[in-house]
Design an enzyme around this catalytic site. Sequence first.
Site, PDB file in Angstrom:
ATOM      1  N   GLU A   1     -22.119   8.468 -22.315  1.00 56.72           N
ATOM      2  CA  GLU A   1     -21.372   7.322 -21.912  1.00 56.72           C
ATOM      3  C   GLU A   1     -21.989   5.822 -21.802  1.00 56.72           C
ATOM      4  O   GLU A   1     -23.019   5.878 -21.271  1.00 56.72           O
ATOM      5  CB  GLU A   1     -20.873   7.532 -20.370  1.00 56.72           C
ATOM      6  CG  GLU A   1     -20.345   6.356 -19.479  1.00 56.72           C
ATOM      7  CD  GLU A   1     -19.262   5.534 -20.144  1.00 56.72           C
ATOM      8  OE1 GLU A   1     -18.075   6.282 -20.515  1.00 56.72           O
ATOM      9  OE2 GLU A   1     -19.339   4.518 -20.457  1.00 56.72           O
TER      10      GLU A   1
ATOM     11  N   SER B   1      -2.698   0.873 -13.778  1.00 59.45           N
ATOM     12  CA  SER B   1      -1.767   0.797 -12.551  1.00 59.45           C
ATOM     13  C   SER B   1      -1.618   2.250 -11.780  1.00 59.45           C
ATOM     14  O   SER B   1      -0.978   1.923 -10.657  1.00 59.45           O
ATOM     15  CB  SER B   1      -0.197   0.672 -13.228  1.00 59.45           C
ATOM     16  OG  SER B   1      -0.280  -0.181 -14.483  1.00 59.45           O
TER      17      SER B   1
ATOM     18  N   HIS C   1       3.136   8.703 -14.921  1.00 57.08           N
ATOM     19  CA  HIS C   1       4.495   8.410 -15.325  1.00 57.08           C
ATOM     20  C   HIS C   1       5.186   9.711 -15.307  1.00 57.08           C
ATOM     21  O   HIS C   1       4.646  10.598 -16.085  1.00 57.08           O
ATOM     22  CB  HIS C   1       4.428   7.826 -16.686  1.00 57.08           C
ATOM     23  CG  HIS C   1       4.019   6.282 -16.570  1.00 57.08           C
ATOM     24  ND1 HIS C   1       4.635   5.129 -16.283  1.00 57.08           N
ATOM     25  CD2 HIS C   1       2.553   5.871 -16.662  1.00 57.08           C
ATOM     26  CE1 HIS C   1       3.733   4.186 -16.266  1.00 57.08           C
ATOM     27  NE2 HIS C   1       2.699   4.461 -16.735  1.00 57.08           N
TER      28      HIS C   1
ATOM     29  N   LYS D   1      10.574  -8.800 -19.783  1.00 51.77           N
ATOM     30  CA  LYS D   1       9.536  -7.573 -19.247  1.00 51.77           C
ATOM     31  C   LYS D   1       9.071  -8.023 -17.987  1.00 51.77           C
ATOM     32  O   LYS D   1       8.245  -8.758 -18.257  1.00 51.77           O
ATOM     33  CB  LYS D   1       8.743  -6.967 -20.556  1.00 51.77           C
ATOM     34  CG  LYS D   1       8.279  -5.764 -20.470  1.00 51.77           C
ATOM     35  CD  LYS D   1       7.826  -5.180 -21.686  1.00 51.77           C
ATOM     36  CE  LYS D   1       7.410  -3.773 -21.576  1.00 51.77           C
ATOM     37  NZ  LYS D   1       6.057  -3.442 -21.634  1.00 51.77           N
TER      38      LYS D   1
ATOM     39  N   SER E   1      -1.633   3.480 -22.106  1.00 51.18           N
ATOM     40  CA  SER E   1      -0.611   4.183 -21.323  1.00 51.18           C
ATOM     41  C   SER E   1       0.568   4.824 -22.060  1.00 51.18           C
ATOM     42  O   SER E   1       0.713   4.548 -23.149  1.00 51.18           O
ATOM     43  CB  SER E   1       0.175   2.899 -20.497  1.00 51.18           C
ATOM     44  OG  SER E   1       0.911   3.445 -19.528  1.00 51.18           O
TER      45      SER E   1
ATOM     46  N   CYS F   1     -18.589   0.929   6.116  1.00 51.96           N
ATOM     47  CA  CYS F   1     -17.230   0.028   5.633  1.00 51.96           C
ATOM     48  C   CYS F   1     -16.230  -0.180   7.034  1.00 51.96           C
ATOM     49  O   CYS F   1     -15.658   0.912   7.243  1.00 51.96           O
ATOM     50  CB  CYS F   1     -16.706   0.339   4.449  1.00 51.96           C
ATOM     51  SG  CYS F   1     -15.020  -0.382   3.947  1.00 51.96           S
TER      52      CYS F   1
ATOM     53  N   CYS G   1     -19.895  -4.564   4.072  1.00 49.55           N
ATOM     54  CA  CYS G   1     -20.836  -3.574   3.814  1.00 49.55           C
ATOM     55  C   CYS G   1     -21.580  -3.674   2.762  1.00 49.55           C
ATOM     56  O   CYS G   1     -22.590  -2.648   2.899  1.00 49.55           O
ATOM     57  CB  CYS G   1     -19.756  -2.463   3.697  1.00 49.55           C
ATOM     58  SG  CYS G   1     -18.687  -2.452   2.121  1.00 49.55           S
TER      59      CYS G   1
END
Lengths: 476, 420, 121
Positions: free
Chosen positions: A31, A45, A49, A249, A335, A397, A439
């Site tokens: 990575e 999001s 789905h 949309k 997506s 926090c 924090c």
Amino acid sequence: MYDIVIIGAGVSGCAIARELSRYKADILVVEREEDVCCGTSKANSAIVHAGFDAAHGTLMAKLNVEGSRMMPALAKELDFHYKQNGSLVVCMSEEDRPALNKLYENGLANGVEGLRIVEKDELQKMEPNISDNAVAALYAPTGGIVCPFGLTFAFAENAAKNGAKFQFDTEVLEVAPMDGGWKLHTSKGDIETKVVVNAAGLYSDKFHNQAGGAPMKIVPRRGDYFLLDRTTGGFVKNTIFQLPGKYGKGVLVSPTVHGNTIVGPTAIDIEDKEATATTQAGLDEVREKSGIAVKNLPLRQVITSFAGLRAHEARHEFFIGEVKPGFVDCAAIESPGLSSSPAIGKMVAGIVEGILHLEKDPAFDPTRKGILDPKTLSPEEHAALIKKNPAYGTVICRCETVTEGEILDAIHRVPGARSLDGVKRRTRAGMGRCQAGFCSPRVMEILARELGVDQSEITKAGGKSKLIVGTNKDKV
Amino acid sequence: MKEYELVIIGGGPAGLAAAVEARKSGIQDILILERDNELGGILNQCIHNGFGLHTFKEELTGPEYAGRFIQQVKELDIPYKLNTMVLDLAADKTVTAMNREDGLFQLHPKAVILAMGCRERPRGALNIPGYRPAGIFTAGTAQRLVNMEGYMPGRKVVILGSGDIGLIMARRMTLEGAQVQVVAELMPYSGGLKRNIVQCLDDYGIPLKLSHTVVNIEGKERVEGITLARVENGKPVPGTEEHYDCDTLLLSCGLIPENELSRAAGVELNPVTNGPAVNESLETSIPGVFAAGNVLHVHDLVDYVSEEAGAAGRHAAKYIQAGCKDETARTLPVKCENGVRYTVPVAVRPDCADGLVTLRFRVGNVYKNKKVAVYAGDTCIFSRKRPVLAPGEMETVQLKAQLLLDHPEADHITVTLEEA
Amino acid sequence: MEKIDLICIGCPMGCPITVEMENGEVVSVTGNTCPRGDAYARKEVTNPTRIVTSTVRVTGGKLAMASVKTASDIPKGRIFDCVKALKDVEIPAPVTIGQVVLKDAAGTGVDIIATKNVPVA
């Protein structure tokens, strides 16, 4: 030589690593960022789905529905936050009703369970904040929301627990075939492997093309989002989509698993695969469109905005398969990539198993326990926990009530947090309404102490994102 | 766990002053709960001077001012717990808190004083577009890093917001070796004290750009630059963009009283201040729960915080000693007009006031040559000329309660601005 | 005749003051609403001074830094000299408010004193 090297530790790469770790194999995930879940997987999001939207007959549709079906059990097995809250695709005009019906038919053909059309009255009872102009909606009870970080960390940690290795800050520059496999030229030297899995997200076209696949071009499609304060939780119960139609949309308005409300995204095709900046135009677009399917959206309660880039390919389909001997694509995962991830993992693992004829590992442990959240304990259990481990008695926090115990857990996991964002995504410290104002100095201190480095080495998100540039008067 | 008659949430200037006055009024069992590792609150990181002119007739730095009150708390032997976070306040005044030593515990005091202070408005709430790199700090967080840890958060700085914290940090960063290029302010006037404009900007040649805001942030990993634009009617004007190379953006764009606990308890908040709505005794909508300091409304002078909190301490003591106040006491709501944005308190019970009623308020704009007037019903009972009134400077009016008692027909109070 | 406009910083009122000067001597001061304003204006145009506040590192203390200030005001032009003089100053805990941290900072004749109590760790 590794058996398998997976390029990319996003949700796809980590899901694949987890599935492959069921077998006896030397697996490495490389990575380029400092942690898992740093690309598209962290900026989306967060929707699972139901699968009615992806065109019937596509691999996208198949894997979406499969992934969506796998989520509830997987959430228990791997201990990540997932909720089947339901989805509503809201139709704003009778003119658009044929389109609504078409979506419904597509969903039926895809095998989505429980789908039905709800009319205005029932819709308004289900969601009091739906726009008065809504005429009907497609209701998908199997639609869900998930913590995208939690899901990715769960895959990664379970893969690591079962022997997969992760190497970060390693950018693959070039892939080339070699005797018995592939050679990856990376920023940290060469890596040799029998099989390559290309799960490189926005850059999956680069490696696909380098390997000699038919030309592919990934276009970054930017989505800007607003995230609203947890006081807005309950504004909507279902994930509200707006049916594309007479009014254009729209954007979705959804609860998140943590009680916030998320609003967005735009869909702006750009050139630069690194351009994750929001723009005034993008945020304005979300603001305008957010008021179509719902009313009284408390946008003033915004606590942050962000943008994510989807790996869009013109054919709008997942490209999963062995493209050249030993080179397996998992490309163009836009997506519903997050929703499909469990199914993607299984499919790619199946392909790789077929290539390498891997042996199942009897020691494979499919379970993983997430970071303990003391807020889920009873008062007695909570008190006992603090007695045993006083770090759980120190709140770091304030906004999200995250204790030092949870932060220590996050740092010492494998793969663990090494930056503010790594801690944030694993524990939520810094995700609250003060957005890490209170924090972050404390988290920096804990990170420095636990990682054995000076606080000046601590970064927001690895790489050049240092928080501190020096000490007082050092340049005076 | 021992029980206490009075629990004070917050050991900053408000909590300390309230504790001292409550003890002096005769309350023995007081406990201060403080989340940081020392008493003093935000004053610990306010190392500049200017504190205490009213209270001690001296100019002190923040830590020195806090030190005076901490000394009193220690001399009066008032108990306090550090590194303790209050997690919840219930409507029945049950306080749930947590720390390493005591674990999770609950207290059931007779009275509570809310003194939690406030937090800063972050970038996310300002909707500034652009990247989200390292190098964006609220001014207070940067202040903590520089003054408490000795770490520099950046070298080339742009500051958004000319409130006092932004101005103070402009000087602070400069004196520690950074280059502060500009302070941008959205409004056409500065929100900070004029002395800070002089001593923090003029002294160092740092320009102040009024009616400007940040419209873009560059740099994916660390801030590389920002773009300022002029603002008209609250909107950036296209074509007025100016780019600044920098590695740090400090934000001083508003303080928000921290009322999570108040909300949890069901305390009624004033939507203008985002702090509890209180009466003349600084009591909230929950009997026996009082509020003072920045949690009630954001102050500019700590001296007024101490005054207000001291009053809250005395009233909390009276509440504990005398029990619940007469619910039928005549209550006069306080109305704001003509530029007065809000008042603390929002209601006055003349029979419960101790001789003097203190009204604090802020105006919503800069006003010149006005008269502050207070009406009981239709009768003017107070007026004072004010040559300059600004949103950044809290005003105080002190009235004899007798003036209200002399007007039993009045059913409300109005605080308003009139032409001088 | 030279005319200087300035804002008094003696208190939060911030009165706008106008000073008229001739050959380096103050001829008149107008705009102040109290005697302190007059005194401040005269000083500011002839010999502006400031209190300087800063921080120094503490060794062996419960806190990493202690806040400090010049014990009295120093000439405005010497601010950075004072800051430089503090550059590598480190003081051991315990630190008490008022203790001298640096004597005669940068030759100004003014000491730098601690404004924060820091107990031993």
